[in-house]
Design a protein around this motif. Structure first.
Motif, short mmCIF file in Angstrom:
data_model
loop_
_atom_site.label_atom_id
_atom_site.label_comp_id
_atom_site.label_asym_id
_atom_site.label_seq_id
_atom_site.Cartn_x
_atom_site.Cartn_y
_atom_site.Cartn_z
N PHE A 12 0.84 -1.19 0.00
CA PHE A 12 0.00 0.00 0.00
C PHE A 12 0.88 1.25 0.00
N PRO A 13 0.47 2.29 -0.74
CA PRO A 13 1.18 3.57 -0.63
C PRO A 13 0.93 4.16 0.76
N LEU A 14 1.88 4.95 1.21
CA LEU A 14 1.79 5.43 2.59
C LEU A 14 2.51 6.75 2.72
N ASN A 15 1.91 7.72 3.39
CA ASN A 15 2.66 8.88 3.82
C ASN A 15 2.78 8.79 5.34
N TYR A 16 3.93 9.16 5.83
CA TYR A 16 4.26 8.93 7.24
C TYR A 16 5.14 10.06 7.73
N THR A 17 5.40 10.05 9.01
CA THR A 17 6.36 10.98 9.59
C THR A 17 7.22 10.21 10.58
N THR A 22 10.69 6.18 15.40
CA THR A 22 9.63 5.33 14.87
C THR A 22 8.98 6.03 13.69
N LEU A 23 8.12 5.32 12.97
CA LEU A 23 7.35 5.91 11.88
C LEU A 23 5.88 5.90 12.28
N VAL A 24 5.18 6.99 12.01
CA VAL A 24 3.76 7.07 12.34
C VAL A 24 3.01 7.42 11.06
N PHE A 25 1.90 6.70 10.85
CA PHE A 25 1.02 7.03 9.73
C PHE A 25 -0.42 6.97 10.21
N ARG A 26 -1.31 7.55 9.41
CA ARG A 26 -2.73 7.48 9.74
C ARG A 26 -3.47 6.89 8.56
N SER A 79 0.60 16.86 16.94
CA SER A 79 1.74 17.76 16.76
C SER A 79 2.71 17.27 15.67
N LEU A 80 2.46 16.11 15.08
CA LEU A 80 3.35 15.56 14.05
C LEU A 80 3.08 16.13 12.66
N TYR A 81 1.99 16.90 12.52
CA TYR A 81 1.62 17.47 11.22
C TYR A 81 1.54 16.38 10.15
N LEU A 82 0.86 15.31 10.48
CA LEU A 82 0.71 14.18 9.58
C LEU A 82 -0.64 14.30 8.88
N HIS A 92 -7.34 6.40 12.27
CA HIS A 92 -6.46 5.46 12.96
C HIS A 92 -5.00 5.88 12.79
N PHE A 93 -4.31 6.07 13.92
CA PHE A 93 -2.89 6.39 13.91
C PHE A 93 -2.13 5.13 14.28
N VAL A 94 -1.10 4.82 13.50
CA VAL A 94 -0.34 3.58 13.69
C VAL A 94 1.14 3.93 13.77
N ARG A 95 1.84 3.28 14.71
CA ARG A 95 3.28 3.50 14.90
C ARG A 95 4.03 2.23 14.51
N ILE A 96 5.03 2.37 13.65
CA ILE A 96 5.91 1.26 13.29
C ILE A 96 7.20 1.43 14.08
N THR A 97 7.51 0.44 14.90
CA THR A 97 8.76 0.45 15.65
C THR A 97 9.75 -0.44 14.89
N PRO A 98 10.83 0.14 14.36
CA PRO A 98 11.75 -0.62 13.52
C PRO A 98 12.53 -1.68 14.30
N ASP A 99 12.63 -2.86 13.70
CA ASP A 99 13.55 -3.90 14.16
C ASP A 99 14.83 -3.82 13.35
N SER A 100 14.71 -3.38 12.09
CA SER A 100 15.89 -3.21 11.25
C SER A 100 15.66 -2.06 10.28
N VAL A 101 16.74 -1.36 9.99
CA VAL A 101 16.75 -0.27 9.02
C VAL A 101 17.98 -0.48 8.15
N THR A 102 17.76 -0.67 6.85
CA THR A 102 18.87 -0.85 5.93
C THR A 102 18.71 0.15 4.80
N GLY A 103 19.80 0.45 4.14
CA GLY A 103 19.70 1.38 3.03
C GLY A 103 21.00 1.52 2.29
#
Length: 127
Positions: A12-17, A22-26, A79-82, A92-103
């Protein structure tokens, strides 16, 4: 964002902050929310390129998603201006807590130098 839905992956496409690592999206009710809040972890990929320098980047985040439920979490999310890019009720606000970040970063190859399976093919002369 990639999620597991019933017996298959879905994207799914997603905009987040970003919020405190962590990453938060609605989002609204639906398959994206159900998949994100399921037992399986989620994955998110973000890419970009600087047209002037030709430098590109790609980052993949994998982790667990959880709904923001407490009044304090929901008030903090304001306050996140999301803001969603698409109209509709996104309660619905959802928080993704990363287990890994690669790039990685890389220089974009000019299109005229791309190799394809046909790059070495014999060509007929133009008439």
């Amino acid at each position: 964002m990639a999620v597991w839905v019933e017996d298959h992956p879905d994207i799914f496409p997603l905009n987040y902050t970003v919020d405190h690592g962590t990453l938060v999206f609605r989002t609204a009710e639906g398959t994206k929310l159900g998949g994100a809040l399921g037992e399986s972890p989620v994955a998110l990929e973000a890419d970009g390129v600087d047209a002037a320098s030709g430098m590109a980047w790609s980052v993949v985040v994998k982790g667990k998603a959880a709904a923001l439920k407490s009044t304090e979490e929901i008030l903090d999310s304001a306050s996140l201006y999301l803001f969603p890019w698409q109209a509709g009720q996104k309660d619905h606000f959802v928080r993704i807590t990363p287990d890994s970040v690669t790039g990685r970063r890389f220089k974009v190859t000019p299109p005229l130098t791309w190799w394809t399976q046909l790059s070495g093919a014999v060509r007929s002369s133009p008439e």
